[in-house]
Design a protein around this motif. Structure first.
Motif, PDB file in Angstrom:
ATOM      1  N   ALA A  98       0.837  -1.203   0.000  1.00  0.00           N
ATOM      2  CA  ALA A  98       0.000   0.000   0.000  1.00  0.00           C
ATOM      3  C   ALA A  98       0.872   1.253   0.000  1.00  0.00           C
ATOM      4  N   PRO A 127      -1.319  -1.006  -7.066  1.00  0.00           N
ATOM      5  CA  PRO A 127      -2.743  -1.362  -7.130  1.00  0.00           C
ATOM      6  C   PRO A 127      -2.976  -2.869  -7.287  1.00  0.00           C
ATOM      7  N   VAL A 130      -4.631  -6.474  -6.433  1.00  0.00           N
ATOM      8  CA  VAL A 130      -5.904  -6.972  -5.902  1.00  0.00           C
ATOM      9  C   VAL A 130      -5.641  -8.352  -5.300  1.00  0.00           C
ATOM     10  N   TRP A 135      -5.033  -0.728   2.614  1.00  0.00           N
ATOM     11  CA  TRP A 135      -5.741  -1.461   1.562  1.00  0.00           C
ATOM     12  C   TRP A 135      -7.226  -1.118   1.613  1.00  0.00           C
ATOM     13  N   GLY A 178     -12.449  -4.184  -8.841  1.00  0.00           N
ATOM     14  CA  GLY A 178     -11.356  -3.922  -7.905  1.00  0.00           C
ATOM     15  C   GLY A 178     -10.124  -3.376  -8.599  1.00  0.00           C
ATOM     16  N   TYR A 179      -9.714  -4.030  -9.699  1.00  0.00           N
ATOM     17  CA  TYR A 179      -8.524  -3.536 -10.419  1.00  0.00           C
ATOM     18  C   TYR A 179      -8.772  -2.134 -10.971  1.00  0.00           C
ATOM     19  N   ALA A 228      -8.609   0.287  -8.019  1.00  0.00           N
ATOM     20  CA  ALA A 228      -7.248   0.374  -7.479  1.00  0.00           C
ATOM     21  C   ALA A 228      -6.310   1.108  -8.431  1.00  0.00           C
ATOM     22  N   GLU A 229      -6.499   0.878  -9.746  1.00  0.00           N
ATOM     23  CA  GLU A 229      -5.597   1.457 -10.748  1.00  0.00           C
ATOM     24  C   GLU A 229      -5.990   2.878 -11.160  1.00  0.00           C
ATOM     25  N   LEU A 285      -4.044   2.491  -4.882  1.00  0.00           N
ATOM     26  CA  LEU A 285      -3.933   1.764  -3.617  1.00  0.00           C
ATOM     27  C   LEU A 285      -4.418   0.335  -3.857  1.00  0.00           C
ATOM     28  N   PRO A 286      -3.897  -0.639  -3.107  1.00  0.00           N
ATOM     29  CA  PRO A 286      -4.335  -2.019  -3.304  1.00  0.00           C
ATOM     30  C   PRO A 286      -5.719  -2.271  -2.701  1.00  0.00           C
ATOM     31  N   LEU A 287      -6.318  -3.361  -3.132  1.00  0.00           N
ATOM     32  CA  LEU A 287      -7.682  -3.677  -2.690  1.00  0.00           C
ATOM     33  C   LEU A 287      -7.780  -5.153  -2.344  1.00  0.00           C
ATOM     34  N   SER A 346     -10.733   7.588  -3.354  1.00  0.00           N
ATOM     35  CA  SER A 346     -11.250   6.282  -3.791  1.00  0.00           C
ATOM     36  C   SER A 346     -12.775   6.237  -3.690  1.00  0.00           C
TER      37      SER A 346
END
Lengths: 382, 184
Positions: free
Chosen positions: A90, A95, A97, A126, A144-145, A148-149, A155-157, A226
């Motif tokens: 993070a 990004p 998932v 996350w 999700g991607y 996140a992207e 940020l990651p998910l 987000s």
């Protein structure tokens, strides 16, 4: 198909280029399926076997930083072992998932459903989604991607499935075609990446005067951004595939409700079934489903509870010394904003079934104005 | 909503049977979910699996407590598990045994089928470890009518990892051979 098969199909449709994972019940069938797809060349990803979850996240960190869309999955103790690397992924703004099949934490050993494992990761940076159906588990990989992207998120998910209740349950799932998925989710274009032609250092060092604090502030800002990205992507998904997941918080039969239960995951699904039955008996009840726990849907909750006479929060997790993990957050969000009792219920730990009569009891306690925290269907009194 | 509970032992295919049933119902335009209850899952340990079938999408995600039908893949499980729990007098109880239905119980709508013999005849497993789940699906189709014979056979074929013809034929024969213990 099962929830875990649906997740694996989502990963395939998302054109993931790199997978690294360590098997753990009940996540195993996700990575088994993906390893099979890689071996049969149904998916163009590289699959790297590792000796631990800590290394799995390390491998995924590196591949994502090289600009390749990356994926991993874990559960329970595996997720805890990964904890340190979750902060790194993070913090490095990658990004990724990841799927988490929610399972309890020992001792004693127990493989069944509980959300304490992912609730423990709430401060890692996350995003967190809790799914209630196999369809949502698949769709959330694609959404999700994209969330996140998003350039102002990065940020990651992590996307959650309740152990067995989703992961090993078969139900009908609509499969998007690869063309539809491709048009919804474009290829990853990471704005920063490891590049031998342009060598740069990543994650190096910062003194107290350096940009450390500002970088953390920026992460908080991106988490705030987000919220818009989630709403936008969810809407785009609904336009493309016809399935509307209503952003961070889902409202079920709330328009004229007096009392509501706040729940997540499959508990929300059973809760909806009970709400439907209670409505047939003339009781004005509804349900609020927390899809996103990070970012936390505080504004959405404040709006949704306005006009209610009471709410309760159902947690399949516990934060020792306070209450259920979601209960604490809901109470904090509503403090000073909504003058209603907020009951806290802890139920279903270690996979104990949360039955129809348990839901009825919770609704009746909410209607009685209960505002404490208690256990549901636990032996030895409350 | 129609709820079915399967009782068997690890390795007998109770979980697959619950999936075949769900797929058969889905093929006939209904919503269906199937799910296992894993205890300390290992070969030989008692295993429970569930299927729910409904015309509408199924939100309920609890275990099944008041089944409309109970399917017993291994009659010896009846010694260690309360397989009739939650079943009312109108409920179906279908047992894999060579015994007649009256010998099992007079409290429910009982049917019996010698799925072990049918499986062995079709070369599905062997006498000590027969693959009897597909024959039980055929019996269930006849006894409950919740899935048609054709849907049952087509789902058996689709979800059998090998010996598709033999499995479908076993289900077909069980449909004919199941002994119904109540006056219809």
């Amino acid at each position: 198909m099962t929830g875990n098969e649906a997740v694996a199909m989502g990963v395939k449709l998302a054109n993931v280029g790199f997978i690294s994972a360590y098997p753990i019940t009940p996540q195993t069938t996700i990575v088994e399926k993906l390893a099979e797809m890689v071996a049969n060349r149904e998916i163009g990803a590289r699959y790297v076997e590792v000796e631990s979850e800590h290394s799995a996240m390390g491998a995924v960190f590196a591949s994502e930083l090289a600009g390749v869309r990356s994926y991993t999955a874990t559960s329970s103790h595996g997720l805890l072992y990964m904890h340190e690397m979750l902060h790194w992924t993070a913090g490095q703004r990658l990004p990724v998932v990841m799927s988490v099949v929610n399972r309890s934490i020992g001792p004693p050993w127990n493989i069944w459903s509980e959300q304490t494992d992912s609730m423990n990761q709430r401060d890692t940076g996350w995003m967190q989604v809790y799914c209630e159906s196999n369809q949502e588990a698949l769709d959330t990989i694609l959404m999700g991607y994209k969330i996140a992207e998003s350039k102002d998120v990065m940020l990651p998910l992590m996307s959650m499935e309740d152990a067995f209740i989703l992961s090993h349950t078969s139900e009908p799932v609509e499969l998007p075609s690869q063309e539809e998925a491709d048009s919804f989710l474009p290829r990853l274009d990471l704005p920063f990446r490891i590049d031998t032609g342009n060598p740069l250092g990543y994650g190096s060092y910062s003194t107290p005067d350096g940009p450390f604090m500002e970088l953390k502030k920026d992460m908080m800002e991106s988490m705030k951004n987000s919220r818009q990205a989630i709403k936008k992507v969810t809407r785009e998904f609904a336009d493309t595939f016809g399935r509307d997941y209503s952003g961070l918080l889902e409202e079920y039969m709330m328009s004229d409700a007096d009392y509501a239960l706040i729940a997540s995951g499959t508990l929300a699904s059973t809760g909806k079934y009970v709400v439907k039955n209670l409505r047939e008996k003339g009781l004005k009840v509804g349900l609020l489903r927390i899809r996103f726990f990070r970012p936390f849907p505080d504004r959405e909750l404040i709006e949704a509870v306005s006009g209610l006479k009471g709410v309760g929060v159902l947690d399949r997790s516990v934060s020792f010394g306070t209450a259920g993990s979601m209960t604490n957050e809901v109470r904090a969000a509503l403090y000073g904003k909504a003058d209603i009792p907020v009951a806290g219920f802890i139920a279903g730990l270690g996979g104990r079934d949360v039955r129809i009569e348990d839901f009825r009891k919770m609704y009746s306690m909410i209607a009685d104005g209960f505002s404490g925290s208690t256990y549901i269907n636990a032996r030895g009194g409350e | 909503m129609f709820e079915i509970r399967f009782h068997g032992r690890g390795g007998q295919g109770a979980v697959t049977a619950s999936k075949i049933l769900a797929l058969a119902a889905f093929k006939e335009g209904k919503y269906a979910v199937s799910f296992p209850f894993f205890g300390t899952e290992r070969r030989g340990a008692p295993v429970t699996a569930f299927t729910r079938i409904d015309p509408d999408p199924i939100l309920l995600k609890t275990q099944v407590y008041t089944p409309d039908a109970v399917i017993v893949l291994d009659s010896y499980v009846m010694n260690s598990a309360d397989v009739m729990n939650g079943l009312d007098s109108e409920g179906f109880l279908i047992v894999n045994t060579s015994a007649d239905p009256e010998k099992i119980s007079r409290s429910f709508r009982v049917a019996t089928v010698d799925a072990t013999a049918i499986a062995v005849d079709h070369g599905l497993g062997n006498r000590t470890n027969p693959i009897i789940n597909t024959a039980m699906i055929g019996a269930l189709s006849k006894v409950t009518g919740i899935i048609s014979r054709n849907a049952a056979l087509s789902a058996v074929r689709e979800l059998s990892p090998r010996k598709k013809d033999e499995n479908a034929s076993a289900a077909d024969q069980a449909y004919d051979l199941v002994k119904i213990g109540w006056a219809e």
